[in-house]
Design a protein around this motif. Structure first.
Motif, PDB file in Angstrom:
ATOM      1  N   GLN A 156       0.679  -1.032   0.062  1.00 48.89           N
ATOM      2  CA  GLN A 156      -0.211  -0.068   0.026  1.00 48.89           C
ATOM      3  C   GLN A 156       0.904   1.181   0.168  1.00 48.89           C
ATOM      4  O   GLN A 156       0.249   2.443  -0.404  1.00 48.89           O
ATOM      5  CB  GLN A 156      -0.843  -0.049   1.310  1.00 48.89           C
ATOM      6  CG  GLN A 156      -2.053  -0.883   0.980  1.00 48.89           C
ATOM      7  CD  GLN A 156      -2.938  -1.007   2.261  1.00 48.89           C
ATOM      8  OE1 GLN A 156      -3.886  -1.877   2.319  1.00 48.89           O
ATOM      9  NE2 GLN A 156      -2.760  -0.377   3.293  1.00 48.89           N
ATOM     10  N   GLN A 159       1.320   0.999  -4.287  1.00 50.41           N
ATOM     11  CA  GLN A 159       0.417   0.519  -5.572  1.00 50.41           C
ATOM     12  C   GLN A 159      -0.796   0.979  -5.308  1.00 50.41           C
ATOM     13  O   GLN A 159      -0.906   2.202  -4.565  1.00 50.41           O
ATOM     14  CB  GLN A 159       0.794  -0.915  -5.337  1.00 50.41           C
ATOM     15  CG  GLN A 159       1.819  -1.494  -5.996  1.00 50.41           C
ATOM     16  CD  GLN A 159       1.958  -3.075  -6.037  1.00 50.41           C
ATOM     17  OE1 GLN A 159       1.331  -3.653  -5.164  1.00 50.41           O
ATOM     18  NE2 GLN A 159       2.861  -3.545  -6.751  1.00 50.41           N
ATOM     19  N   PHE A 160      -1.643   0.514  -5.692  1.00 53.37           N
ATOM     20  CA  PHE A 160      -3.247   0.935  -5.883  1.00 53.37           C
ATOM     21  C   PHE A 160      -3.574   2.253  -6.349  1.00 53.37           C
ATOM     22  O   PHE A 160      -4.091   2.737  -5.569  1.00 53.37           O
ATOM     23  CB  PHE A 160      -3.632   0.340  -4.357  1.00 53.37           C
ATOM     24  CG  PHE A 160      -3.358  -0.837  -3.955  1.00 53.37           C
ATOM     25  CD1 PHE A 160      -4.026  -2.053  -4.484  1.00 53.37           C
ATOM     26  CD2 PHE A 160      -2.390  -1.167  -3.104  1.00 53.37           C
ATOM     27  CE1 PHE A 160      -3.746  -3.433  -4.171  1.00 53.37           C
ATOM     28  CE2 PHE A 160      -2.067  -2.470  -2.944  1.00 53.37           C
ATOM     29  CZ  PHE A 160      -2.744  -3.408  -3.412  1.00 53.37           C
ATOM     30  N   TRP A 239      -3.759  -8.077   8.220  1.00 49.28           N
ATOM     31  CA  TRP A 239      -4.391  -6.962   7.490  1.00 49.28           C
ATOM     32  C   TRP A 239      -3.957  -5.612   8.295  1.00 49.28           C
ATOM     33  O   TRP A 239      -4.093  -4.506   7.782  1.00 49.28           O
ATOM     34  CB  TRP A 239      -5.955  -6.922   7.338  1.00 49.28           C
ATOM     35  CG  TRP A 239      -6.165  -7.402   5.900  1.00 49.28           C
ATOM     36  CD1 TRP A 239      -6.357  -8.656   5.617  1.00 49.28           C
ATOM     37  CD2 TRP A 239      -6.401  -7.034   4.600  1.00 49.28           C
ATOM     38  NE1 TRP A 239      -6.703  -9.001   4.261  1.00 49.28           N
ATOM     39  CE2 TRP A 239      -6.533  -7.926   3.567  1.00 49.28           C
ATOM     40  CE3 TRP A 239      -6.100  -5.632   4.384  1.00 49.28           C
ATOM     41  CZ2 TRP A 239      -6.408  -7.551   2.376  1.00 49.28           C
ATOM     42  CZ3 TRP A 239      -5.992  -4.981   3.093  1.00 49.28           C
ATOM     43  CH2 TRP A 239      -6.513  -6.146   2.009  1.00 49.28           C
ATOM     44  N   HIS A 242      -0.916  -3.646   7.218  1.00 50.17           N
ATOM     45  CA  HIS A 242      -1.061  -2.825   6.209  1.00 50.17           C
ATOM     46  C   HIS A 242      -1.742  -1.398   6.697  1.00 50.17           C
ATOM     47  O   HIS A 242      -1.210  -0.294   6.291  1.00 50.17           O
ATOM     48  CB  HIS A 242      -1.989  -3.409   4.944  1.00 50.17           C
ATOM     49  CG  HIS A 242      -1.465  -4.521   4.348  1.00 50.17           C
ATOM     50  ND1 HIS A 242      -0.432  -3.986   3.455  1.00 50.17           N
ATOM     51  CD2 HIS A 242      -1.500  -5.656   3.923  1.00 50.17           C
ATOM     52  CE1 HIS A 242      -0.029  -5.178   2.919  1.00 50.17           C
ATOM     53  NE2 HIS A 242      -0.749  -6.262   2.965  1.00 50.17           N
ATOM     54  N   HIS A 243      -3.144  -1.594   7.173  1.00 47.88           N
ATOM     55  CA  HIS A 243      -3.461  -0.294   7.638  1.00 47.88           C
ATOM     56  C   HIS A 243      -3.055   0.458   8.517  1.00 47.88           C
ATOM     57  O   HIS A 243      -3.026   1.757   8.587  1.00 47.88           O
ATOM     58  CB  HIS A 243      -5.091  -0.467   7.463  1.00 47.88           C
ATOM     59  CG  HIS A 243      -5.898  -0.815   6.393  1.00 47.88           C
ATOM     60  ND1 HIS A 243      -5.520  -0.549   5.223  1.00 47.88           N
ATOM     61  CD2 HIS A 243      -7.238  -1.658   6.475  1.00 47.88           C
ATOM     62  CE1 HIS A 243      -6.334  -0.942   4.548  1.00 47.88           C
ATOM     63  NE2 HIS A 243      -7.302  -1.674   5.050  1.00 47.88           N
ATOM     64  N   ASN A 314      -9.507   2.773   1.158  1.00 44.15           N
ATOM     65  CA  ASN A 314      -9.046   1.586   1.157  1.00 44.15           C
ATOM     66  C   ASN A 314      -8.581   1.065  -0.154  1.00 44.15           C
ATOM     67  O   ASN A 314      -8.272   1.958  -0.833  1.00 44.15           O
ATOM     68  CB  ASN A 314     -10.222   0.430   1.702  1.00 44.15           C
ATOM     69  CG  ASN A 314     -11.430   0.497   0.681  1.00 44.15           C
ATOM     70  OD1 ASN A 314     -11.446   1.063  -0.407  1.00 44.15           O
ATOM     71  ND2 ASN A 314     -12.528  -0.246   1.327  1.00 44.15           N
ATOM     72  N   ARG A 315      -8.589  -0.405  -0.488  1.00 43.70           N
ATOM     73  CA  ARG A 315      -7.966  -0.683  -1.782  1.00 43.70           C
ATOM     74  C   ARG A 315      -8.722  -0.339  -2.876  1.00 43.70           C
ATOM     75  O   ARG A 315      -8.247  -0.382  -4.119  1.00 43.70           O
ATOM     76  CB  ARG A 315      -7.289  -2.300  -1.961  1.00 43.70           C
ATOM     77  CG  ARG A 315      -6.153  -2.367  -0.908  1.00 43.70           C
ATOM     78  CD  ARG A 315      -5.540  -3.641  -0.969  1.00 43.70           C
ATOM     79  NE  ARG A 315      -4.547  -3.811   0.091  1.00 43.70           N
ATOM     80  CZ  ARG A 315      -3.695  -4.772   0.036  1.00 43.70           C
ATOM     81  NH1 ARG A 315      -3.833  -5.837  -0.826  1.00 43.70           N
ATOM     82  NH2 ARG A 315      -2.550  -5.161   0.819  1.00 43.70           N
TER      83      ARG A 315
END
Length: 420
Positions: A156, A159-160, A239, A242-243, A314-315
């Motif tokens: 994250q 990307q995205f 997860w 990531h966040h 979010n993604r």
């Protein structure tokens, strides 16, 4: 996976230097890489390595290792490697291998990463980089002592469609005024069990799979390692890493952490069953009394709320009134580049190989990633103890709490200590 080619299709591309044994380009431009952990995620990353070479100077996978021969067989079918091994130490012993990609179950990450760096390899390690806070500290020390490049697989950061980077830039540019709160939702963990004992598959080296974890009879469901505390911190370190990484970066706490943790959760009391938290509602307090909430319920992603508005990321989306206002009042041209010290963000694996060549610190560097997963470890310790905790982010220890401090590390099974 659509980009994984058959051997026949791959040969037809006529890329110079391919050896029949596998994905070996035989060029000085390609960083010779060993894949350690050839399961689904490892094979995905190997495919990403292939794309870096096709796209521009990148890497090439010349060896793969896995304790499960079924995973290695899939590597062969997809023409990904020239050499395969059961024991990762054979990969580290090879002087021609410059870098390794670690995609094993979580409880193996720290040991392999540290030993790889002392063996002279640069390291791309899937998140979470550690099973305990002390392991993370050891990885940071190894990077400092060896000078190797270490990048965590927290994509994250690069990307995205850069939506997470744009979210951080929105905050840094003051588009929602003074930040009031951060809410992170990552979804529920899995419940299941008790599970019956099974025969060990003939293709699997079970003792090696267990590694530092306790010696237990084989159960098929243990291969779903993120549901077991012995091998992972569950959904929170999966997860959550990531966040929470993005959230801490956004609020300027990427090299620090909270000083207070409280909350409640549910950990299934099932013998020989999944034993990581399934539900949780936790609050972390940072400097200036800023609070971040971590929850298993709600819309997965991060909600930033300030005095002048709020937005969600979010993604899939970056939404909210401050985002809509960008049409008339866009961010400065260099707002995202400033997060990369003036560089343009690239594909995550490509960025790793670029750093291998330049010896620059990767965007997902070991120090910020250690801090991100440390916050996740703090959450799990809070849930296991069932009480609030005071944390000293400078000393990286709990304040006057011997019971909690005892949970900062785990004793490895004899024979599986980190060896450097």
């Amino acid at each position: 996976m659509k980009y994984l080619m058959s051997r026949r299709t791959f040969v037809k591309t006529s890329l110079a230097g391919i050896a029949i044994g596998g994905l070996y380009f035989g060029t000085r431009d390609a960083v010779r890489t060993g894949l350690i952990g050839a399961g689904h995620r490892g094979r995905f990353l190997a495919g990403e390595v292939l794309k870096t070479y096709v796209r521009r100077r990148g890497g090439t996978v010349v060896a793969a290792c896995d304790v499960d021969q079924r995973s290695l067989a899939r590597c062969w079918r997809n023409c990904m490697t020239a050499d395969t091994y059961k024991d990762y130490r054979h990969v580290l012993d090879r002087k021609d291998i410059e870098a390794v990609i670690i995609a094993t179950p979580d409880h193996w990450h720290a040991k392999i990463a540290i030993e790889a760096m002392y063996a002279g390899k640069d390291v791309y390690c899937e998140k979470p980089i550690s099973l305990t806070i002390d392991e993370g500290k050891q990885i940071c020390q190894a990077v400092e002592k060896t000078g190797r490049v270490f990048q965590a697989g927290t994509q994250q950061r690069s990307q995205f469609d850069h939506r997470f980077l744009k979210a951080i830039a929105l905050l840094r540019e003051g588009r929602i005024g003074r930040l009031k709160s951060v809410n992170v939702c990552i979804g529920e963990g899995s419940a299941g069990g008790p599970f019956p004992q099974n025969d060990v598959p003939k293709e699997l080296e079970w003792n090696m799979w267990l590694g530092q974890a306790p010696d237990v009879p084989f159960v098929n469901e243990r291969l779903l390692f993120r549901n077991w505390r012995e091998y992972s911190g569950g959904r929170i370190t999966d997860w959550g890493t990531h966040h929470i990484d993005i959230a801490q970066w956004a609020i300027g706490m990427e090299n620090s952490g909270p000083d207070f943790i409280t909350g409640t959760g549910e950990i299934p009391p099932i013998s020989n069953g999944y034993n990581n938290a399934t539900q949780y509602d936790l609050t972390f307090r940072y400097a200036d009394n800023l609070e971040m909430n971590l929850s298993s319920t709600g819309r997965e992603g991060i909600l930033f709320e300030g005095e002048d508005g709020r937005f969600f990321v979010n993604r899939g989306v970056l939404s909210g009134e401050p985002v809509e206002r960008l049409k008339d009042n866009p961010l400065p041209d260099d707002a995202i580049a400033k997060l990369y010290e003036g560089e343009i963000p690239t594909n995550h694996i490509q960025h790793f190989f670029d750093c291998v060549r330049t010896r620059k610190q990767p965007i997902s560097d070991v120090f910020t990633q250690h801090r991100a997963v440390s916050t996740c470890h703090l959450a799990n310790i809070c849930l296991l103890l069932g009480r609030e905790l005071q944390w000293d982010p400078l000393k990286e220890e709990f304040v006057d709490d011997q019971e909690a401090n005892a949970m900062l590390s785990r004793d490895p099974r004899p024979g599986f200590e980190i060896s450097v």
